[in-house]
Design an enzyme around this catalytic site. Structure first.
Site, PDB file in Angstrom:
ATOM      1  N   HIS A 178      -5.830   2.893   1.175  1.00 27.95           N
ATOM      2  CA  HIS A 178      -5.094   4.052   1.685  1.00 27.95           C
ATOM      3  C   HIS A 178      -5.778   4.744   2.879  1.00 27.95           C
ATOM      4  CE1 HIS A 178      -3.030   3.214  -1.946  1.00 27.95           C
ATOM      5  NE2 HIS A 178      -3.744   3.968  -2.758  1.00 27.95           N
TER       6      HIS A 178
ATOM      7  N   ASP B  82       0.904  -1.145   0.000  1.00 29.10           N
ATOM      8  CA  ASP B  82       0.000   0.000   0.000  1.00 29.10           C
ATOM      9  C   ASP B  82       0.946   1.198   0.000  1.00 29.10           C
ATOM     10  OD1 ASP B  82      -1.456   2.285   0.807  1.00 29.10           O
ATOM     11  OD2 ASP B  82      -3.032   0.963   1.557  1.00 29.10           O
ATOM     12  N   HIS B  83       1.082   1.851  -1.128  1.00 27.41           N
ATOM     13  CA  HIS B  83       2.196   2.807  -1.231  1.00 27.41           C
ATOM     14  C   HIS B  83       2.027   3.993  -0.281  1.00 27.41           C
ATOM     15  CE1 HIS B  83      -0.422   5.067  -4.005  1.00 27.41           C
ATOM     16  NE2 HIS B  83       0.366   6.095  -3.817  1.00 27.41           N
TER      17      HIS B  83
END
Ligand code: BG6
Length: 485
Positions: free
Chosen positions: A241, A178-179
């Site tokens: 996010h 999950d950047h």
């Protein structure tokens, strides 16, 4: 660092992610001397390219997406580590030659990072093919799997994907990206909370009135409409996010910074979020979305949502968490805002009837990274109070230290075997458990709030304002008010 040679094998290497994010991240780590001494990067994709064509494409990507980091000299060294292997991701026979190809390149014991940078329908076939080709055993060095998002389309498909992965890899070998968790400012949330003593005592229902998470984007769906129309904002942004950011701001202190200690607390938090009624949701689509190429006629896919959530635990009982995100909005802005309660008794007569502001702590994730604390001060030569701001901007506080891209940190962590910033299967499933009923309710429940439209370039629909007005609250944009110009 482990001195064994390392191969990074990127599946779907002809795609945008490789050029835009993965190669710039690896190149930056290389020029900072952070990659293992001996390493190979192998791109696996269908296109009939040779090594040189692939390398040229990556060079162009570097120049387009990270020109400041690029130097011809360093690139000339780096590119020698990159090769290309042609194959169909879902054709088992195409994996038959892969072990030999790699063995020739590696010439000895090696660690391997398999990176799934493909469309999600290829995740399971690739994992199964790696299993069948006997490429998962760790006798010769570690084997790790990085899985890009989206991790499933709903709870059921996420569970199926987890099962398929676990049939081949052990959980400790799996790194789900999950950047947002790799962003410096998101990592700093835990440092801010747990490397200081003054915030944590007030970080609870006794002092906090509400918490807000805003993730707005100015871009519209652009060329991604084909994917986006199937996903919508809940799957694209909330399930991953926004809920991950919420877990960072609300979780209990872990006993250590070890991956599982942190991830246990995050999972506990996500599991404690109360299922929400549809009346606490807003869904919206920007005007013009239906005309974008790739969007189905009359699509009911939301490009914006706002939610009110509650956490069932002692710390947060009764404190609403308001989350909103959308595309085609006024500005790109990601921030977490903690709104504190007003003083229990106001002794300043002159202001007793005025709108006395709450203390507000704003954590600015991007683009103007920093933290602000708004408090009341006596305006000079008057009995009035004014809101003033204590501020921290990365740009001025850490001069000369540019913030690395999230992928740089995440890839290095995977190479080092640190999974703290990666999402564990239980957290992913907890997030789907929360999000699935909302999406289904919107699609099927006649009582669900209707889809509303908002103007591109606005801050979203009026309904999102009303969601908070019902509770005598309002959205706060603490970071935008104090942007470092
Ligand atoms: C991705 C979403 O995960 O995150 C995109 O699929 C979104 O739709 C992007 O634009 C936002 O990331 P960032 O880092 O630009 O805030």
């Amino acid at each position: 660092m482990d001195t064994t040679a390392t191969t990074i094998l990127i599946f779907g290497a002809s795609g945008d992610l490789t050029r835009r994010k993965l190669i710039p991240a690896l190149f930056n780590s290389y020029r900072k001397g952070r990659l293992p001494e001996q390493f190979h990067i192998v791109g696996f994709a269908r296109r009939p390219w040779d090594d040189d064509e692939f390398r040229e494409l990556l060079r162009e990507g570097m120049l387009e997406f990270d020109p400041e980091a690029f130097t011809a000299e360093k690139w000339a060294e780096f590119v020698l580590h990159i090769t290309y292997f042609q194959g169909n991701l879902d054709t088992p026979a195409d994996y038959a030659d892969l072990p030999d190809y790699l063995a020739k390149l590696e010439n000895g014991p090696v660690n391997r990072l398999y990176y799934l940078a493909t469309a999600p329908e290829f995740f399971i076939p690739i994992v199964q093919n790696l299993g069948t080709a006997d490429m998962v055993g760790e006798a010769d060095g570690w084997r790790r799997l990085v899985v890009e998002k989206p991790f499933g389309h709903d709870l059921q498909s996420a569970q199926e994907l987890n099962r398929a992965i676990h049939a081949v890899f052990a959980e400790r070998q799996v790194y789900r990206i999950d950047h947002y968790l790799g962003k410096e400012t998101a990592q700093n949330i835990l440092y801010f909370r747990f490397a200081n003593t003054i915030f944590e005592p007030v970080w609870n229902r006794n002092y906090v009135d509400n918490v807000q998470i805003t993730v707005t984007e100015s871009v519209d769906v652009g060329r991604r409409a084909g994917y986006y129309d199937q996903a919508g904002v809940m799957r694209d942004m909330f399930q991953n996010h926004l809920l991950q950011l919420m877990s960072l701001i609300a979780m209990e202190p872990p006993t250590s910074f070890a991956a599982d200690a942190v991830r246990n607390e995050k999972a506990k938090l996500l599991q404690a979020i109360r299922p929400l009624p549809l009346s606490d949701t807003v869904r919206a689509q920007y005007a013009g979305y239906l005309q974008a190429e790739g969007v189905a006629d009359g699509s009911q896919t939301p490009t914006y949502a706002a939610l009110k959530l509650h956490i069932n635990n002692w710390r947060w009982q009764g404190v609403p968490f308001y989350l909103r995100s959308g595309k085609a909005l006024a500005r790109k802005n990601t921030e977490l805002v903690v709104v504190f309660q007003k003083p229990p008794h106001l002794m300043f007569d002159a202001i007793a009837d005025t709108d006395f502001s709450s203390n507000v702590l704003s954590i600015c994730i991007q683009p103007d990274e920093g933290i602000h604390l708004r408090f009341e001060a006596k305006a000079p030569d008057s009995t009035r109070t004014d809101s003033v701001d204590m501020e921290f901007h990365y740009k001025s506080a850490f001069k000369g230290n540019s913030l690395p891209d999230a992928y740089e940190r995440l890839l290095l962590d995977a190479l080092r075997g640190d999974a703290s910033l990666y999402t564990r299967s239980d957290s992913i499933e907890a997030a789907w458990r929360l999000i699935d009923p909302v999406i289904q309710g919107w699609e099927q429940d006649p009582e669900a709030p209707p889809m509303v439209t908002y103007d591109p370039g606005s801050w979203g629909p009026a309904e999102a304002e009303k969601l908070l007005q019902r509770d005598d609250c309002a959205w706060v944009l603490g970071c935008m008010e104090h942007a470092d110009s």
